[in-house]
Design an enzyme around this catalytic site. Structure first.
Site, PDB file in Angstrom:
ATOM      1  CB  CYS A   1      24.549  -1.274 110.249  1.00 26.12           C
ATOM      2  SG  CYS A   1      25.294  -2.910 110.441  1.00 26.12           S
TER       3      CYS A   1
ATOM      4  CB  CYS B   1      28.778  -6.302 106.640  1.00 22.59           C
ATOM      5  SG  CYS B   1      27.430  -7.397 106.206  1.00 22.59           S
TER       6      CYS B   1
ATOM      7  CD  GLU C   1      12.114 -22.921  87.305  1.00 24.01           C
ATOM      8  OE1 GLU C   1      13.296 -23.293  87.466  1.00 24.01           O
ATOM      9  OE2 GLU C   1      11.793 -21.732  87.097  1.00 24.01           O
TER      10      GLU C   1
ATOM     11  CB  CYS D   1      16.782  -9.411  89.582  1.00 23.77           C
ATOM     12  SG  CYS D   1      17.633 -10.838  88.847  1.00 23.77           S
TER      13      CYS D   1
END
Length: 462
Positions: free
Chosen positions: A73, A79, A348, A420
């Site tokens: 890239c 970026c 949730e 995560c």
């Protein structure tokens, strides 16, 4: 050696720190160097000095690590989308496993846990099903463009320079999305440039065009184009929608979100469907999921399928168990576990996510899932019967201490922790290790060319 801001010196990179930066040492002090990996020798400049560490940038790369490759890239290194394109993919997987292992040992003080090799992503380019691009009234120039008198700096549609809100690269091609996404981005760029409406100024907060959000359905190869504007001007955005609909048959949904808020968030207060449907749908393990412009869905569909297979394996369901899923989102995990469970309950806090979860259950003909709307800290007390299996899939910040306390009191026999963020996973598991034994952890790579890694932990009640 006196380590201070502006100091230039030669170092050898010996390790990778969580966050993807190379690690060197000067007189015993840790120095984090962006865009480096172990095996590099470089002249660096200190750009920030703190009490216990320093941060630096490369001035000259003297010797390259054998793990380096040429990034495909042209924006690599500038970026914020992905920082590890210059690193061999096989080595990325090794470092991601090491991040999980180091977090467990150094943050969680959890030793001798089996951490498996990282499961690779099926695709390492073109894997993202959602990309968000910013509009800017001023383009940030790449180094080779500086000083060129004929460079147009008046417009950008693309990704941000890392750590900035106002520096946007005019991104012609992003390798993380399927190639049609780049054609769609170029089409939108052309239309915006010829429009009579101004592009939004990220400092002035004046202008019309704000964001372009592209979503792709892997299962059906269909696209949603979400154009985010600062005002409701249907006459200005409809010609763009008509052009996309006429030229790209795979675009089946074109949405206009409208927001006047200054925050750089591509979510509107008002939403209109300009052409086609207001949703697209995708599949994971045969289940269909409806995706609206602002709903959450895992950004690597193929990677999500791999991740959830590990969740299913670690849950060890036979069909007779009750399952409780904390932070259940749009119901992906409850739906995937429904056929193997007696009953699944999700909790949730985001109301729209619960709406999506219930809708997805109806769409898939699932009747043994129910969802509780609200803050987990308050809602866990509503669970009267201890679940056989507890699934925890928290946000990056991990669990609140009050939630950890209630989880321990609940005492489910088996627990699966989906993370995560290895650092907050390790912190949470440390608080639980007197009650639960961590048996094994499986890292899964859902974001190639970034330092991010998902990890699934299997725990058993002691």
């Amino acid at each position: 050696m006196k380590i201070k801001r502006g100091l230039q010196t030669e170092v050898e990179i010996t390790d990778v720190a969580f966050g993807g930066r190379g690690l060197a040492r000067l007189d015993g002090m840790a120095v984090f160097v962006d865009q480096t990996v172990p095996g590099d020798r470089a002249i660096i400049r200190i750009v920030r000095k703190k009490k216990n560490y320093a941060e630096a940038r490369v001035i000259d790369l003297i010797q390259s690590s054998p793990d380096r490759i040429i990034a495909p890239c042209e924006y690599s290194g500038f970026c914020g989308g992905c920082k590890w394109q210059f690193l061999m993919y096989e080595q990325q997987l090794i470092y991601k496993r090491q991040h999980v292992l180091d977090s467990l040992e150094h943050i969680g003080r959890i030793k001798d846990t089996l951490v498996h090799d990282t499961i690779p992503s099926e695709l390492i380019f073109g894997y993202r099903n959602k990309m968000e691009f910013s509009c800017s009234a001023r383009r940030w120039l790449l180094p080779h463009e500086l000083g060129q008198v004929d460079v147009d700096i008046g417009f950008a549609l693309g990704l941000h320079v890392p750590g900035t809100f106002h520096k946007v690269i005019d991104t012609r091609e992003c390798l993380l999305q399927p190639n049609l996404g780049n054609h769609l981005m170029d089409e939108v760029r052309t239309c915006i440039r010829s429009s009579d409406q101004p592009v939004y100024g990220l400092r002035s907060h004046i202008g019309y065009w704000r964001f372009l959000v592209l979503r792709h359905s892997v299962a059906h190869d269909r696209w949603m184009v979400n154009i985010v504007t600062a005002e409701d001007r249907r006459e200005s955005v409809q010609p763009l929608a008509d052009r996309l609909r006429d030229r790209y048959p795979k675009v089946v949904s074109i949405i206009n979100n409208i927001t006047s808020r200054k925050a750089g968030v591509a979510v509107g207060d008002v939403e209109y469907t300009l052409a086609g449907s207001d949703i697209i749908s995708d599949k994971i393990e045969g289940f269909e999921f409806e995706i609206s412009a602002n709903s959450f869905f895992q950004t690597n569909t193929r990677g999500a399928a791999l991740l959830f297979k590990i969740v299913e394996k670690y849950a060890g369901l036979s069909g007779s168990e009750t399952v409780l899923d904390l932070y259940s989102g749009t119901g992906t995990i409850p739906i995937l576990l429904s056929e193997q469970s007696k009953a699944v309950t999700g909790i949730e806090i985001v109301e729209s996510a619960v709406d999506d979860a219930e809708k997805n259950c109806r769409k898939n003909g699932i009747s043994n899932c129910k969802f509780i709307r609200g803050d987990i800290r308050k809602c866990l007390s509503q669970i009267e019967q201890r679940p056989d299996v507890l699934i925890i899939d928290p946000p990056r910040a991990g669990m609140h201490k009050d939630v950890v306390k209630q989880v321990l009191e609940l005492g489910a026999g088996r627990l699966v922790y989906v993370s995560c963020n290895p650092a907050t996973m390790a912190r949470d598991l440390e608080l639980m290790q007197e009650t639960y034994r961590l048996e094994e952890v499986q890292p899964v790579d859902m974001f190639p060319h970034t330092y991010h890694v998902e990890a699934v932990g299997k725990l058993k009640l002691i």
